[in-house]
Each structure stands twice: as C-alpha cells, then as structure tokens.
Enzyme design. Structure first.
Site, short mmCIF file in Angstrom:
data_model
loop_
_atom_site.label_atom_id
_atom_site.label_comp_id
_atom_site.label_asym_id
_atom_site.label_seq_id
_atom_site.Cartn_x
_atom_site.Cartn_y
_atom_site.Cartn_z
N GLU A 161 18.56 85.65 -0.93
CA GLU A 161 18.15 85.83 0.47
C GLU A 161 18.88 84.95 1.49
O GLU A 161 18.25 84.23 2.26
CB GLU A 161 16.63 85.62 0.59
CG GLU A 161 15.85 86.56 -0.32
CD GLU A 161 14.34 86.28 -0.32
OE1 GLU A 161 13.89 85.35 0.38
OE2 GLU A 161 13.61 86.99 -1.02
N GLU A 266 13.61 93.76 -8.17
CA GLU A 266 12.21 93.39 -7.96
C GLU A 266 11.45 94.60 -7.44
O GLU A 266 10.88 94.57 -6.35
CB GLU A 266 12.10 92.22 -6.97
CG GLU A 266 12.93 91.03 -7.34
CD GLU A 266 12.75 89.83 -6.39
OE1 GLU A 266 11.81 89.80 -5.60
OE2 GLU A 266 13.60 88.93 -6.47
C1 XIL Z 1 7.02 85.95 -5.80
C2 XIL Z 1 6.13 85.86 -7.04
O1 XIL Z 1 5.96 87.16 -7.55
C3 XIL Z 1 4.80 85.27 -6.69
O2 XIL Z 1 4.03 85.04 -7.86
C4 XIL Z 1 5.00 83.94 -5.94
O3 XIL Z 1 3.75 83.44 -5.52
C5 XIL Z 1 5.88 84.14 -4.74
O4 XIL Z 1 7.13 84.70 -5.17
N1 XIL Z 1 11.26 87.71 -3.59
C6 XIL Z 1 11.64 86.98 -4.67
C7 XIL Z 1 10.62 86.62 -5.70
O5 XIL Z 1 12.83 86.74 -4.86
O6 XIL Z 1 10.90 85.39 -6.32
C8 XIL Z 1 9.23 86.58 -5.11
O7 XIL Z 1 8.31 86.35 -6.18
C9 XIL Z 1 8.93 87.86 -4.38
C10 XIL Z 1 9.92 88.07 -3.24
#
Ligand code: XIL
Length: 375
Positions: A161, A266
């Site tokens: 990011e 994701e």
């Molecule tokens: C999220 C996790 O799923 C949660 O458990 C945590 O509280 C916050 O982070 N982008 C990303 C991930 O790159 O690492 C994030 O994961 C979600 C958004």
C-alpha cells in the site's frame, strides 16, 4: 435369476469397464484440484487454525486450498514489537504448518505503514528518526525476517500500500523520511536475504485508473533501476457493486504487461452497506456502529446471496480468461465466521464475504467456480 442369464456377458463387461474408467477420470470436486494447472487457490490463515484450535476451518483448508498467507503474524508489529526483539513463535508455526501440508507459503508483509510498531519510526525522544536510521531499521527487519525463512517461503509481499487511489505516493513515515527509494531499498534488502524467493508489491483498489497508472509507473522505475518485481498483488477487498470488472481487467493486463505475475491476494466481497463513499481497504478507517449498517445479522436474503455469487463468478471468469498471467487467488480467510470484514470498517457486524459460511459449508457458488474452471 432369469434376467441375469439373459444379460450378455460382453454387456456386463462393458458396464464394469465404463464405470471403472468413469471413476478414474472423475472431474475434480475441490477448488484446488479444479484450478490446478491454472493458478494456486490460497487462504489467509490465523493463529487458531495453525495451532489446531479450529478443526472445521482446518478441514476446509486442507481439502480446498494449496497456498496460505499469514493473516497477521508476519506483520512488523507482531514480529518486532520492540527494537531488536523478535517474536517468531507464531510465524515459525505458520511456516512449519505450510510445509507439513505441502502448501505454497506467502509471507505478508515486510514493509507497511499500518500495523507497524511505533518505535520503527521514532527515536527515544519520540522524534522521527533520520533517513539513514530508518533505512538501517528497514534493512535489519527485512534481513532478519527473510533470512529466517530463506528457501521455505514461495513469495513475500515486500511493500504493501505505497500508492494512493489517484496514483500519488501515500504520505507515510517511510515515504516522508526516506522518499520514493524506500520501495527500491526494501526489494533490494529482501532479494539479498533470499535471492530465490518471489517478491511482490501489494495494494488495494488496484482497478482504479489512477492507482493502476501510479503502480505501473513505480514498477517501471524500479525495473529501470534493475530491481526485479516478480509479482503484483491486487488485494481485492470488494463489494456487491464493485469492482468494475472492465477496469479490473485493464489493471490485470497492465500489470502482466510489465512482466509481473498477477496475484489476487486478499479476496473477499462484503455484502454490507458502506459507511463511506471512499471504498478501499485502509485498515485505519473506522466508523461507528449503527443498526442500519448491519442489515443481515440474522440471515442473508437469497437475492443478496445471489448478487454475491454473481460477483464471484464474474471475477473468476476474468481471472480464467487471463489464467496465463494469474498465478494465485487467495481468499482473505476461510469462513464468514472468521472474516475481518465482520469488524472492518465497522465493528460488530455480520458479513458474508467468503466462500464458506458460518456453518463451514461451501456456498453454492463454490460448485459454480469449480465448473467454470473445468469448461
Ligand atoms: C487485516 C486482518 O485481516 C485483520 O485481522 C487485522 O485486524 C487488520 O488487518 N489489507 C492488508 C491485510 O494488507 O493485512 C489486512 O488484514 C486487511 C487489509
């Protein structure tokens, strides 16, 4: 008796032969088998699964998936909560679990402004550290972590990011203190620590034209300086009315044209109303709970479920069209019960973003996705 006598022998033999060959060439019934030869099917997993406290998720994981990403335990706040003090227990178990189950293991993530410990950027007086000091801290972190798992991890999300939706640089401590070079340095440090590991840039809202152009420009600059980026991760935290799949496809093709593998890293689709018009996946965003924002706390109406399934099917159709450059699709969790979307960007909601429901049953769309892959 009489009937049996009248059935010709060749007919019985033929029948046996047919059923044997039907068994041996049975069509795949799991996601990972259906997509084998196309792309990996991954899931983000948490500590509960790795430590054997969630049998239902574990069963689905082993049956349907062939890649795992660390949902949290490899973020810098977990790994190095204090300067020089590393906590590797959870990450070690995660990697061991992946190896024992023959899965492609993805490390997430080395350099990210979120979920980083405060000390990373500040000195003992609480002031920002110097450029040299932050580079040194980055190098120490990356080298220690990547070397520990050298040869065991398929790929690392090296930087997460760094670019805004309009293509500009995100104003983080890394960017402010080091400048654009923080990305290049992160990749160089990681490459030095494990030359054979794949290294990725990962971000959300990658279907936006501005972000697409910004990321393409950043990667081209890296490549011009001799920095190899093996893959680009399109996070994919989506909803019922986005992404625009034509724009998504443009980004996918633009990233593939850079010579980078494309990873959907994701994936989830929220079915809930957004409290904000700026839909992204900034983990720092947070909105107060209101009942109106949590309309399906009892169950998901069929027509909404149907929209969710069609989003999944539409996305996978695009991915299959470009299967030659898509290397992995990772769901951000296994069942709705454990999804981060129940608590982000509003705490305490009931969301339905994944492929397996709260009873750990496959949603009907799983069969559809399997069929799509076999067509
Ligand atoms: C999220 C996790 O799923 C949660 O458990 C945590 O509280 C916050 O982070 N982008 C990303 C991930 O790159 O690492 C994030 O994961 C979600 C958004």
């Amino acid at each position: 008796m009489k009937l049996r006598k009248t059935i010709p022998l060749f007919f019985v033999a033929g029948l046996v032969g047919w059923s044997l060959s039907a068994c041996s060439s049975a069509e795949p019934t799991t996601l990972k088998d259906a997509y084998s030869g196309k792309f990996l099917i991954g899931a983000a997993i948490n500590k509960n699964i790795v430590s054997g406290n969630d049998d239902a998720s574990m069963e689905i994981l082993k049956r349907e998936f062939n890649s795992i990403t660390a949902e949290n335990c490899m973020k810098s706040a977990w790994l190095q909560p204090e300067k020089g003090v590393f906590h590797f227990d959870d990450a070690d178990r995660f990697v061991q679990f992946g190896e024992e189950n023959g899965m492609a293991i993805i490390g997430h993530c080395l350099i990210w402004h979120s979920q980083a410990p405060k000390w990373f950027f500040t000195d003992e007086k609480g002031q920002d550290v110097s450029r040299d000091e932050l580079i040194q801290r980055m190098q120490d972190h990356i080298t220690t972590v990547v070397s520990r798992y050298k040869g065991r991890i398929k790929g690392w999300d090296v930087v997460n990011e760094a670019i805004m939706d309009d293509g500009s640089w995100r104003d983080t401590k890394f960017y402010r203190i080091i400048g654009e070079d923080f990305v290049k340095l992160a990749f160089l440090f990681a490459r030095e620590a494990d030359p054979d590991c794949e290294l990725y840039y990962n971000d959300y809202s990658m279907m936006h034209e501005g972000k697409r152009n910004g990321v393409v420009e950043m990667i081209k600059n890296l490549q011009a300086q001799g920095v190899k980026v093996d893959g680009i991760g399109m996070q994919g935290h989506y909803g019922l009315d986005f992404p625009d799949f034509a724009e998504f496809e443009k980004s996918l093709v633009a990233f593939a044209d850079l010579g980078c593998g494309v990873h959907i890293t994701e994936l989830d689709f929220t079915v809930l109303p957004s409290p904000d018009s700026q839909v992204g996946a900034d983990v720092a965003a947070g909105f107060e709970y209101q009942q109106a924002l949590n309309p399906y706390s009892e169950e998901l109406p069929e027509e909404v479920a149907a929209q969710l399934y069609s989003q999944y099917a539409d996305l996978f159709a695009v991915l299959l069209k470009h299967a030659g450059c898509v290397e992995r699709v990772t769901l951000w969790g296994i069942s709705d019960a454990d999804s981060w979307r129940n608590d982000w960007p509003v705490r305490g909601r009931t969301d339905y973003p994944l492929l397996f429901d709260r009873e750990y049953q496959a949603k009907p769309v799983v069969k559809k996705l399997i069929k799509l892959a076999l067509n």
